[in-house]
Design a protein around this motif. Structure first.
Motif, PDB file in Angstrom:
ATOM      1  N   CYS B 145     -11.795 -27.506 -93.907  1.00 22.53           N
ATOM      2  CA  CYS B 145     -12.981 -26.717 -94.260  1.00 22.53           C
ATOM      3  C   CYS B 145     -13.838 -26.462 -93.021  1.00 22.53           C
ATOM      4  N   ILE B 146     -14.039 -27.518 -92.247  1.00 22.96           N
ATOM      5  CA  ILE B 146     -14.858 -27.380 -91.038  1.00 22.96           C
ATOM      6  C   ILE B 146     -14.215 -26.396 -90.064  1.00 22.96           C
ATOM      7  N   LYS B 147     -12.891 -26.545 -89.910  1.00 24.97           N
ATOM      8  CA  LYS B 147     -12.164 -25.594 -89.045  1.00 24.97           C
ATOM      9  C   LYS B 147     -12.335 -24.169 -89.540  1.00 24.97           C
ATOM     10  N   ALA B 148     -12.400 -24.017 -90.858  1.00 23.25           N
ATOM     11  CA  ALA B 148     -12.524 -22.671 -91.447  1.00 23.25           C
ATOM     12  C   ALA B 148     -13.957 -22.159 -91.417  1.00 23.25           C
ATOM     13  N   GLY B 149     -14.856 -22.937 -90.846  1.00 26.00           N
ATOM     14  CA  GLY B 149     -16.220 -22.449 -90.666  1.00 26.00           C
ATOM     15  C   GLY B 149     -17.247 -22.995 -91.651  1.00 26.00           C
ATOM     16  N   TYR B 150     -16.793 -23.818 -92.584  1.00 27.04           N
ATOM     17  CA  TYR B 150     -17.747 -24.430 -93.515  1.00 27.04           C
ATOM     18  C   TYR B 150     -18.404 -25.654 -92.867  1.00 27.04           C
ATOM     19  N   PHE B 151     -19.447 -26.168 -93.527  1.00 27.21           N
ATOM     20  CA  PHE B 151     -20.104 -27.423 -93.107  1.00 27.21           C
ATOM     21  C   PHE B 151     -20.458 -27.457 -91.627  1.00 27.21           C
ATOM     22  N   LYS B 152     -21.226 -26.458 -91.201  1.00 23.07           N
ATOM     23  CA  LYS B 152     -21.654 -26.392 -89.792  1.00 23.07           C
ATOM     24  C   LYS B 152     -22.379 -27.685 -89.391  1.00 23.07           C
ATOM     25  N   ASP B 153     -22.041 -28.168 -88.202  1.00 27.08           N
ATOM     26  CA  ASP B 153     -22.714 -29.326 -87.604  1.00 27.08           C
ATOM     27  C   ASP B 153     -22.557 -30.628 -88.409  1.00 27.08           C
ATOM     28  N   GLN B 154     -21.514 -30.689 -89.214  1.00 28.92           N
ATOM     29  CA  GLN B 154     -21.304 -31.927 -89.984  1.00 28.92           C
ATOM     30  C   GLN B 154     -20.084 -32.673 -89.471  1.00 28.92           C
ATOM     31  N   GLU B 155     -20.147 -34.007 -89.613  1.00 34.42           N
ATOM     32  CA  GLU B 155     -19.003 -34.833 -89.253  1.00 34.42           C
ATOM     33  C   GLU B 155     -18.082 -35.011 -90.467  1.00 34.42           C
ATOM     34  N   VAL B 156     -16.807 -35.167 -90.195  1.00 30.53           N
ATOM     35  CA  VAL B 156     -15.832 -35.285 -91.286  1.00 30.53           C
ATOM     36  C   VAL B 156     -16.074 -36.527 -92.136  1.00 30.53           C
ATOM     37  N   GLU B 157     -16.161 -37.694 -91.485  1.00 28.61           N
ATOM     38  CA  GLU B 157     -16.146 -38.960 -92.214  1.00 28.61           C
ATOM     39  C   GLU B 157     -17.324 -39.102 -93.197  1.00 28.61           C
ATOM     40  N   PRO B 158     -18.550 -38.909 -92.740  1.00 26.95           N
ATOM     41  CA  PRO B 158     -19.664 -39.012 -93.689  1.00 26.95           C
ATOM     42  C   PRO B 158     -19.581 -37.972 -94.799  1.00 26.95           C
ATOM     43  N   LEU B 159     -19.132 -36.780 -94.452  1.00 27.17           N
ATOM     44  CA  LEU B 159     -19.012 -35.715 -95.435  1.00 27.17           C
ATOM     45  C   LEU B 159     -18.006 -36.081 -96.508  1.00 27.17           C
ATOM     46  N   ALA B 160     -16.878 -36.610 -96.073  1.00 28.85           N
ATOM     47  CA  ALA B 160     -15.846 -37.019 -97.028  1.00 28.85           C
ATOM     48  C   ALA B 160     -16.382 -38.120 -97.945  1.00 28.85           C
ATOM     49  N   TYR B 161     -17.074 -39.064 -97.341  1.00 28.37           N
ATOM     50  CA  TYR B 161     -17.622 -40.163 -98.157  1.00 28.37           C
ATOM     51  C   TYR B 161     -18.659 -39.643 -99.150  1.00 28.37           C
ATOM     52  N   MET B 162     -19.457 -38.677 -98.711  1.00 28.67           N
ATOM     53  CA  MET B 162     -20.478 -38.142 -99.606  1.00 28.67           C
ATOM     54  C   MET B 162     -19.858 -37.383-100.780  1.00 28.67           C
ATOM     55  N   VAL B 163     -18.854 -36.579-100.494  1.00 26.53           N
ATOM     56  CA  VAL B 163     -18.188 -35.835-101.575  1.00 26.53           C
ATOM     57  C   VAL B 163     -17.528 -36.805-102.550  1.00 26.53           C
ATOM     58  N   TRP B 164     -16.859 -37.783-102.010  1.00 28.10           N
ATOM     59  CA  TRP B 164     -16.232 -38.805-102.862  1.00 28.10           C
ATOM     60  C   TRP B 164     -17.294 -39.496-103.730  1.00 28.10           C
ATOM     61  N   SER B 165     -18.404 -39.867-103.071  1.00 30.56           N
ATOM     62  CA  SER B 165     -19.485 -40.529-103.797  1.00 30.56           C
ATOM     63  C   SER B 165     -19.981 -39.680-104.954  1.00 30.56           C
ATOM     64  N   THR B 166     -20.091 -38.399-104.713  1.00 31.95           N
ATOM     65  CA  THR B 166     -20.618 -37.519-105.755  1.00 31.95           C
ATOM     66  C   THR B 166     -19.688 -37.467-106.963  1.00 31.95           C
ATOM     67  N   VAL B 167     -18.414 -37.224-106.730  1.00 33.13           N
ATOM     68  CA  VAL B 167     -17.501 -37.150-107.875  1.00 33.13           C
ATOM     69  C   VAL B 167     -17.344 -38.522-108.543  1.00 33.13           C
ATOM     70  N   HIS B 168     -17.354 -39.559-107.731  1.00 31.18           N
ATOM     71  CA  HIS B 168     -17.302 -40.903-108.323  1.00 31.18           C
ATOM     72  C   HIS B 168     -18.544 -41.160-109.176  1.00 31.18           C
ATOM     73  N   GLY B 169     -19.674 -40.768-108.671  1.00 24.86           N
ATOM     74  CA  GLY B 169     -20.915 -40.945-109.428  1.00 24.86           C
ATOM     75  C   GLY B 169     -20.892 -40.169-110.729  1.00 24.86           C
ATOM     76  N   LEU B 170     -20.510 -38.923-110.663  1.00 29.77           N
ATOM     77  CA  LEU B 170     -20.444 -38.085-111.862  1.00 29.77           C
ATOM     78  C   LEU B 170     -19.600 -38.757-112.940  1.00 29.77           C
ATOM     79  N   ALA B 171     -18.431 -39.236-112.530  1.00 30.42           N
ATOM     80  CA  ALA B 171     -17.493 -39.824-113.487  1.00 30.42           C
ATOM     81  C   ALA B 171     -17.924 -41.212-113.948  1.00 30.42           C
ATOM     82  N   SER B 172     -18.330 -42.045-113.005  1.00 25.61           N
ATOM     83  CA  SER B 172     -18.561 -43.447-113.359  1.00 25.61           C
ATOM     84  C   SER B 172     -19.836 -43.648-114.174  1.00 25.61           C
ATOM     85  N   LEU B 173     -20.859 -42.833-113.912  1.00 30.27           N
ATOM     86  CA  LEU B 173     -22.074 -42.950-114.733  1.00 30.27           C
ATOM     87  C   LEU B 173     -21.751 -42.558-116.180  1.00 30.27           C
TER      88      LEU B 173
END
Lengths: 205, 205
Positions: B145-173
């Motif tokens: 995604c970053i290579k394709a121009g999305y998520f300007k100025d973002q790092e991969v690792e924190p972004l991945a963790y945040m996305v994971w956290s969001t879907v995990h949160g949605l489901a687990s709550l």
DNA sequence: TTGATTTATTGAACACTGTTTAATTATATT
DNA sequence: AATATAATTAAACAGTGTTCAATAAATCAA
């Protein structure tokens, strides 16, 4: 009538003593490994006595569950003096995550464990008051954000749930030791960095 | 040497039988309420036999834990044929949440319960392979995604963790019954709507 | 086929769990 | 001081994970 007053007071005292012991024990050993007998030993009473003050174990957990929300609310209330709604939202997020990492045992009970919610449903406690209050703070702040021009074309309720989900995810994956898959260089700061990352998503500057 | 081969095979068979019984039981009654004796009853053996095939209960859970990840990976792999990385990311998110809601028992074991991670750490299983594999799929997609121009100025690792956290949160709550605070009109669709909301945040169109 | 050896399986035991209840102790009322 | 009420306990029940000596079954060697 002074006597029955005193007895009432003493009853409340022992109830509080039980709760404190339970609280201390499960912060120390975890909820699952805290038994009724452990609590009884700690307060130097027989196990049976606990059932004169609480219907069952889940009622103890529910009481602590409520205490947890009151702790969290106490930390959230001051944030309402932050007038900029986006700043307030960010502060709430950080506050939430900090609370979770500083009180993992409490957080566990409040948002992860099955038990206290079972109790709430069994007892027909129709509206989970403490939880609703906390969530409502988030709802209000997000509504304020929308009024201030943020979150174009978004609805309050899904947005609030998504934000909650994100901070809950950040904290709970950490608490439940699922962060081992994260690059070791990021391990210690990943929750913090994930949070910053969320900030950038909801408020692209 | 055919005999020892057959014995080996029979041993594997009983081991698989135990696992299947455990799997069925805890999908039906939940992980916590499934006991060794329940499993033994189901396969019509004595409780002791289970300890000839598994070191302890947590080893059974760990085995099912791995099965769960292989199920999830099987569902994720086909998505790598989606060439647009943002579309792939969204599809992965939906897939993750669907898996969680369709297999709450498995999801519980994979991402919420303490037990299987305890086992992984106790046994010194240094790299949680199944989990790493799944997370790496997310990491790769976000890097794309970053290579394709999305998520300007973002790092991969924190972004991945945040996305994971969001879907995990949605489901687990949802799974852990914390959605009662959500406005009743939204109850049934809140996870879906929360997910859509995340889509809008990561890909403002 | 017999007897010895190895392997698979069991059943009973241990220490623990939450919970209930009859008996006991302590307190309050008359 | 005797009675009634409340607080507290000890013991029991049915369940848990786990271990281990005793038994049953299968394999091997003669």
């Amino acid at each position: 009538m002074g006597i029955s007053d005193r007895k009432e007071r003493e009853k409340e005292e022992l109830k509080a003593t039980i709760l404190k012991a339970a609280h201390d024990l499960f912060l120390e050993k975890g909820v699952d490994k805290t038994s009724i007998r452990n609590i009884a030993d700690k307060i130097e009473y027989s196990p049976g006595i606990i059932y004169h003050y609480f219907k069952d174990k889940s009622e103890i957990f529910h009481a602590l569950h409520q205490q947890g929300f009151s702790m969290m609310n106490d930390r959230m209330v001051p944030l309402f003096s932050v007038s900029d709604p986006m700043e307030r939202l960010k502060a709430m997020g950080r506050n939430y995550v900090d609370f979770a990492l500083q009180n993992p045992g409490m957080y566990d009970l409040m948002f992860i464990k099955v038990t206290p919610m079972d109790h709430i449903q069994d007892e027909g406690i129709e509206k989970w008051k403490e939880g609703s209050q906390t969530f409502n703070g988030l709802r209000t702040t997000i509504a304020d954000c929308i009024k201030a021009g943020y979150f174009k074309d978004q609805e309050v309720e899904p947005l609030a749930y998504m934000v909650w989900s994100t901070v809950h995810g950040l904290a709970s994956l950490k608490i439940r030791n699922r962060c081992e898959v994260v690059n070791p260089d990021y391990q210690n700061t990943i929750v913090e960095q994930g949070l910053e990352c969320m900030y950038d998503m909801i408020d692209p500057s």
